[in-house]
Motif scaffolding. Structure first.
Motif, PDB file in Angstrom:
ATOM      1  N   SER A 126      59.465  -4.873  91.312  1.00  9.61           N
ATOM      2  CA  SER A 126      60.221  -4.369  90.151  1.00  9.61           C
ATOM      3  C   SER A 126      59.667  -3.014  89.746  1.00  9.61           C
ATOM      4  N   CYS A 127      59.843  -2.035  90.639  1.00 13.19           N
ATOM      5  CA  CYS A 127      59.277  -0.712  90.412  1.00 13.19           C
ATOM      6  C   CYS A 127      60.121   0.129  89.476  1.00 13.19           C
ATOM      7  N   THR A 128      61.343  -0.276  89.245  1.00  8.08           N
ATOM      8  CA  THR A 128      62.199   0.453  88.326  1.00  8.08           C
ATOM      9  C   THR A 128      62.792  -0.536  87.359  1.00  8.08           C
ATOM     10  N   LEU A 153      58.133   8.461  82.863  1.00  9.89           N
ATOM     11  CA  LEU A 153      57.885   8.430  84.296  1.00  9.89           C
ATOM     12  C   LEU A 153      56.957   9.585  84.639  1.00  9.89           C
ATOM     13  N   SER A 154      55.921   9.318  85.425  1.00  5.21           N
ATOM     14  CA  SER A 154      55.037  10.387  85.882  1.00  5.21           C
ATOM     15  C   SER A 154      54.924  10.313  87.401  1.00  5.21           C
ATOM     16  N   VAL A 155      55.006  11.481  88.024  1.00  5.49           N
ATOM     17  CA  VAL A 155      54.994  11.568  89.484  1.00  5.49           C
ATOM     18  C   VAL A 155      54.009  12.648  89.903  1.00  5.49           C
ATOM     19  N   ARG A 156      53.207  12.364  90.925  1.00  5.00           N
ATOM     20  CA  ARG A 156      52.285  13.343  91.489  1.00  5.00           C
ATOM     21  C   ARG A 156      52.340  13.252  93.005  1.00  5.00           C
ATOM     22  N   GLY A 157      52.213  14.408  93.658  1.00  8.26           N
ATOM     23  CA  GLY A 157      52.223  14.376  95.111  1.00  8.26           C
ATOM     24  C   GLY A 157      52.057  15.754  95.716  1.00  8.26           C
ATOM     25  N   VAL A 158      52.143  15.785  97.033  1.00  8.03           N
ATOM     26  CA  VAL A 158      52.012  17.015  97.807  1.00  8.03           C
ATOM     27  C   VAL A 158      53.157  17.084  98.802  1.00  8.03           C
ATOM     28  N   GLU A 195      51.220   9.172  93.121  1.00  7.00           N
ATOM     29  CA  GLU A 195      51.456   8.409  91.878  1.00  7.00           C
ATOM     30  C   GLU A 195      52.930   8.450  91.523  1.00  7.00           C
ATOM     31  N   ARG A 196      53.470   7.295  91.187  1.00  8.94           N
ATOM     32  CA  ARG A 196      54.824   7.212  90.618  1.00  8.94           C
ATOM     33  C   ARG A 196      54.806   6.085  89.587  1.00  8.94           C
ATOM     34  N   VAL A 197      54.407   6.449  88.380  1.00 12.27           N
ATOM     35  CA  VAL A 197      54.149   5.462  87.339  1.00 12.27           C
ATOM     36  C   VAL A 197      55.325   5.401  86.367  1.00 12.27           C
ATOM     37  N   SER A 198      55.904   4.207  86.242  1.00 12.08           N
ATOM     38  CA  SER A 198      56.953   3.963  85.252  1.00 12.08           C
ATOM     39  C   SER A 198      56.319   3.257  84.056  1.00 12.08           C
ATOM     40  N   PRO A 253      52.059   0.054  82.272  1.00 14.87           N
ATOM     41  CA  PRO A 253      52.594   0.967  83.292  1.00 14.87           C
ATOM     42  C   PRO A 253      52.559   0.333  84.673  1.00 14.87           C
ATOM     43  N   ILE A 254      53.494   0.729  85.526  1.00 13.77           N
ATOM     44  CA  ILE A 254      53.587   0.223  86.892  1.00 13.77           C
ATOM     45  C   ILE A 254      53.566   1.406  87.841  1.00 13.77           C
TER      46      ILE A 254
END
Length: 359
Positions: A296-298, A238-243, A277-280, A287-288
């Motif tokens: 079906s994000c998870t 899982l990768s997550v990016r944000g502010v 970004e919230r990539v599973s 990747p989604i």
């Protein structure tokens, strides 16, 4: 409570979650000031931390953190940190009783799903009769699903990088602003793939030795899906990016707005987050990115992640009286591209308003 030994409450009834593991840890933290009260360096310091963990069932793990703080003036702080961390699976993720239930779903081998020639060949390899593959029909609305703990889970590992700033304006007392950019990468993420996701991933991989394909059992002769194991597993990353932004300001009110001789104050807090970004990534599958989408994000099924959230709170207090109003806003969600044609709807943005008081 006690397990349902007599099975009076049906297959979904859960038994006792019971087992244990031991962990021993040692850690150290340090902060080293490099400069202080200098031009363009009111503060300059480095920070570090390290932790060693020894698990009875996972082995050892080293985690650490390194950070830098620079304050060019007494009202501005710039900060950055890099973390390497781990998370051991919880007791219920490891040892929850395995239960059987029914999961609705669609067989990727069914002719109505329009499988490719490679998928058809794999379906035959998995047990679908070769003479029926071109017109194969799923006879049930779903299949049996086994769910529960998995004592063979590994630890999750992650890397996080943050860069941010804190501002305290000298001409505006009790005003604070903090903004941070973050990136997080999680490997060997622990989650449960539901039966449908397990089937879909298997027939993307087309590898009978893969974990998703090994979890599927078909009925000999008919080739119908009988059962899918959907226990916890280290399914991917899982990768997550944000502010993130936080602003708070508290100021006094005129005496006419106070109760008796007590002072009156009004506190304002704004918290906002932008998820870019919230990539599973399920092992072997595409990747989604779920930031701003639903579907079906998870691995557990339908879900979504708004790419914008905000909360504004105002609090009045004077003596024994406190009155608070809070406004929460969630951004809109679009359907994932994979379901946009079958689900051509948009989840509109939503705003909630709450009030509370105490005396």
């Amino acid at each position: 409570g006690a397990p349902d030994l007599a099975r009076e409450y049906g297959s979904p009834w859960r038994g006792i979650t019971a087992d244990r593991y031991d962990v021993k840890e040692v850690f150290a933290e340090v902060r080293i000031p490099l400069l202080s009260d200098k031009p363009f360096a009111d503060t300059l310091a480095i920070e570090g931390a390290v932790r060693y963990s020894d698990y009875s069932n996972f082995g050892s793990a080293d985690t650490w953190r390194a950070g830098l703080e620079w304050g060019p003036t007494d009202w501005l702080r710039l900060r950055s940190a890099f973390n390497v961390a781990n998370r051991a699976p919880a007791i219920n993720e490891l040892f929850a009783p395995v239960t059987e239930g029914f999961s609705p779903g669609n067989d990727p081998c069914a002719a109505i799903r329009n499988p490719s020639e490679a998928q058809k060949d794999f379906c035959v390899q998995q047990g679908v009769p070769a003479n029926e593959i071109d017109n194969f029909v799923q006879t049930a609305l779903g299949f049996s699903q086994l769910s529960g703990g998995n004592p063979d889970l590994n630890q999750e590992t992650s890397e996080t990088m943050t860069i941010g700033a804190v501002v305290r304006l000298p001409f505006l007392d009790r005003f604070n602003l903090a903004v941070d950019y973050y990136e997080t990468e999680v490997d060997d993420a622990v989650a449960t793939m539901n039966a449908q996701t397990t089937l879909d991933v298997c027939y993307q991989l087309l590898d009978s030795a893969s974990e998703p394909c090994r979890a599927i059992t078909r009925i000999p002769g008919s080739g119908q899906v009988f059962q899918v194991r959907a226990s916890n597993s280290n399914i991917g990353s899982l990768s997550v990016r944000g502010v993130d932004l936080t602003v708070d300001y508290t100021f006094g009110l005129p005496q006419g707005l106070s109760i008796g001789s007590d002072n009156a104050n009004l506190g304002l807090v704004l918290q906002a987050g932008w998820l870019s970004e919230r990539v599973s990534r399920i092992i072997g599958a595409a990747p989604i990115d779920c930031a701003g989408f639903f579907g079906s994000c998870t691995a557990q099924g339908a879900g979504g992640s708004p790419d914008f959230k905000a909360m504004l709170m105002a609090t009045y207090d004077s003596g024994p009286l406190m009155f608070r109003s809070q406004v929460r806003h969630l951004g809109s969600l679009d359907p994932l591209p994979t379901i946009a044609q079958s689900t051509p709807v948009v989840v509109d943005s939503t705003t909630y308003v709450d009030f509370s008081a105490s005396f």
